[in-house]
Design an enzyme around this catalytic site. Structure first.
Site, PDB file in Angstrom:
ATOM      1  N   ARG A  60      25.535  36.402  41.076  1.00  0.00           N
ATOM      2  CA  ARG A  60      24.881  37.556  40.446  1.00  0.00           C
ATOM      3  C   ARG A  60      25.111  37.514  38.936  1.00  0.00           C
ATOM      4  O   ARG A  60      26.245  37.496  38.474  1.00  0.00           O
ATOM      5  CB  ARG A  60      25.428  38.863  41.027  1.00  0.00           C
ATOM      6  CG  ARG A  60      24.966  39.118  42.451  1.00  0.00           C
ATOM      7  CD  ARG A  60      25.432  40.461  42.958  1.00  0.00           C
ATOM      8  NE  ARG A  60      26.884  40.498  43.115  1.00  0.00           N
ATOM      9  CZ  ARG A  60      27.571  41.568  43.503  1.00  0.00           C
ATOM     10  NH1 ARG A  60      26.930  42.705  43.735  1.00  0.00           N
ATOM     11  NH2 ARG A  60      28.868  41.516  43.639  1.00  0.00           N
ATOM     12  N   ASP A  62      24.705  39.015  34.982  1.00  0.00           N
ATOM     13  CA  ASP A  62      24.717  40.298  34.293  1.00  0.00           C
ATOM     14  C   ASP A  62      23.426  40.519  33.519  1.00  0.00           C
ATOM     15  O   ASP A  62      22.627  39.604  33.319  1.00  0.00           O
ATOM     16  CB  ASP A  62      25.896  40.356  33.321  1.00  0.00           C
ATOM     17  CG  ASP A  62      27.238  40.405  34.021  1.00  0.00           C
ATOM     18  OD1 ASP A  62      27.289  40.830  35.195  1.00  0.00           O
ATOM     19  OD2 ASP A  62      28.251  40.019  33.403  1.00  0.00           O
ATOM     20  N   TYR A 123      27.341  26.796  34.282  1.00  0.00           N
ATOM     21  CA  TYR A 123      26.709  27.597  33.239  1.00  0.00           C
ATOM     22  C   TYR A 123      26.708  26.835  31.925  1.00  0.00           C
ATOM     23  O   TYR A 123      27.539  25.947  31.702  1.00  0.00           O
ATOM     24  CB  TYR A 123      27.478  28.905  33.016  1.00  0.00           C
ATOM     25  CG  TYR A 123      27.238  29.982  34.052  1.00  0.00           C
ATOM     26  CD1 TYR A 123      26.302  30.984  33.818  1.00  0.00           C
ATOM     27  CD2 TYR A 123      27.952  30.008  35.246  1.00  0.00           C
ATOM     28  CE1 TYR A 123      26.091  31.990  34.755  1.00  0.00           C
ATOM     29  CE2 TYR A 123      27.746  31.002  36.188  1.00  0.00           C
ATOM     30  CZ  TYR A 123      26.817  32.002  35.929  1.00  0.00           C
ATOM     31  OH  TYR A 123      26.606  32.992  36.863  1.00  0.00           O
ATOM     32  N   ARG A 211      31.771  34.538  29.443  1.00  0.00           N
ATOM     33  CA  ARG A 211      31.583  35.103  28.110  1.00  0.00           C
ATOM     34  C   ARG A 211      32.911  35.434  27.430  1.00  0.00           C
ATOM     35  O   ARG A 211      33.013  35.386  26.206  1.00  0.00           O
ATOM     36  CB  ARG A 211      30.674  36.323  28.178  1.00  0.00           C
ATOM     37  CG  ARG A 211      29.234  35.942  28.515  1.00  0.00           C
ATOM     38  CD  ARG A 211      28.282  37.079  28.216  1.00  0.00           C
ATOM     39  NE  ARG A 211      28.332  38.114  29.225  1.00  0.00           N
ATOM     40  CZ  ARG A 211      28.190  39.412  28.979  1.00  0.00           C
ATOM     41  NH1 ARG A 211      28.035  39.836  27.735  1.00  0.00           N
ATOM     42  NH2 ARG A 211      28.205  40.289  29.951  1.00  0.00           N
TER      43      ARG A 211
END
Length: 288
Positions: A60, A62, A123, A211
């Site tokens: 999931r 953001d 990522y 992040r």
């Protein structure tokens, strides 16, 4: 959440991508535009169904985070799948908004679960330190950092974070969820265009993990912190106010990895096990 479709249903895998700019993340929310909401609505429309078939996703994302290689699954009635399977991809293309695309729709192998079968997620975070800012054509996918960045220093700091650790210092805590993860890859490369890309791969990620790691490593790259600082924050095991969660638009889910079909069931069992480090107590199942 089952590793097999219920009797009379077929489990279908969807490979997709989306631009996260105008989405409030993946997960369906009331009165907010989300990727899951758009996909489930389109699927209901093109199959002319009276009910909504719920999607399960590999990871999931953001609000504002993009995906190039997202994977989801949905369980559809056998008769509905037989009727629509050959035209489903083209019909979804005609119904979905332009910022989300499904590239492949196929019957999943036995035991497949988009979330629990995954063995890694990869990522990329993209940033530029060009004094003029970000190329306007890339502004929705690249962060501008207004300090020169030392890629070698960031790579030296990144190496100290690899392996299995409790990443509580880099995660937004969720009740009942462990923050233990295995970070398999974390490195930085400056491209010919000056854009610096961080490649981050782990078995799973907890909320804000990528992040937060990027935020800490940018402080090393611009000389505000020494190369050993991110590892010291990790060892402390608590959120450090100096670690900034960088903006979401530089982050893209690039790829999800799965084992061979005959290893899916074993992977699903392993993913559901509570994880703990040697000498520690497990505190719940992980979040993707």
């Amino acid at each position: 959440m089952s590793d097999a479709a219920a009797p009379g249903f077929v489990r279908v895998r969807l490979d997709l991508s989306y631009d996260g700019k105008d989405f409030s993340g993946w997960a369906k929310q009331r009165e907010r535009r989300t990727v899951q909401g758009e996909l489930e609505s389109a699927l209901r429309t093109v199959t002319r169904s009276s009910e909504t078939f719920e999607l399960t996703v590999a990871g999931r994302t953001d609000a504002g985070v993009h995906a190039r290689g997202q994977v989801a699954h949905v369980d559809l009635p056998e008769a509905l799948w037989a009727e629509h399977r050959d035209r489903l991809l083209r019909r979804l293309a005609g119904r979905l908004p332009h910022d989300v695309r499904v590239w492949k729709v196929e019957q999943a192998p036995p035991g497949f679960n988009a979330r629990f079968s995954a063995i890694w997620r990869r990522y990329a975070y993209r940033v530029t330190d060009h004094p003029g800012g970000v190329d306007p054509l890339l502004r929705g996918h690249v962060l501008w950092h207004d300090w020169p960045l030392d890629v070698d220093a960031m790579n030296a700091a990144s190496e100290r974070l690899l392996g299995e650790h409790d990443f509580a210092a880099y995660c937004k805590k969720r009740d009942g969820a462990t923050t233990i993860r295995t970070l398999q890859r974390l490195d930085w490369v400056r491209g010919a265009d000056g854009v610096i890309t961080a490649t981050v791969r782990a078995d799973a990620f907890c909320h804000n993990m990528v992040r937060s790691l990027v935020g800490a490593l940018l402080f090393v790259g611009d000389g505000h912190r020494p190369a050993d600082w991110p590892a010291k924050v990790l060892s402390a095991g608590v959120r450090d106010s100096a670690v900034h969660v960088v903006r979401p638009h530089g982050l893209t889910l690039e790829e999800v990895g799965y084992p061979a079909d005959d290893q899916l069931a074993a992977r699903n069992r392993e993913s559901r096990n509570k994880r703990s480090l040697p000498g520690a107590t497990a505190i719940g199942s992980g979040c993707c």
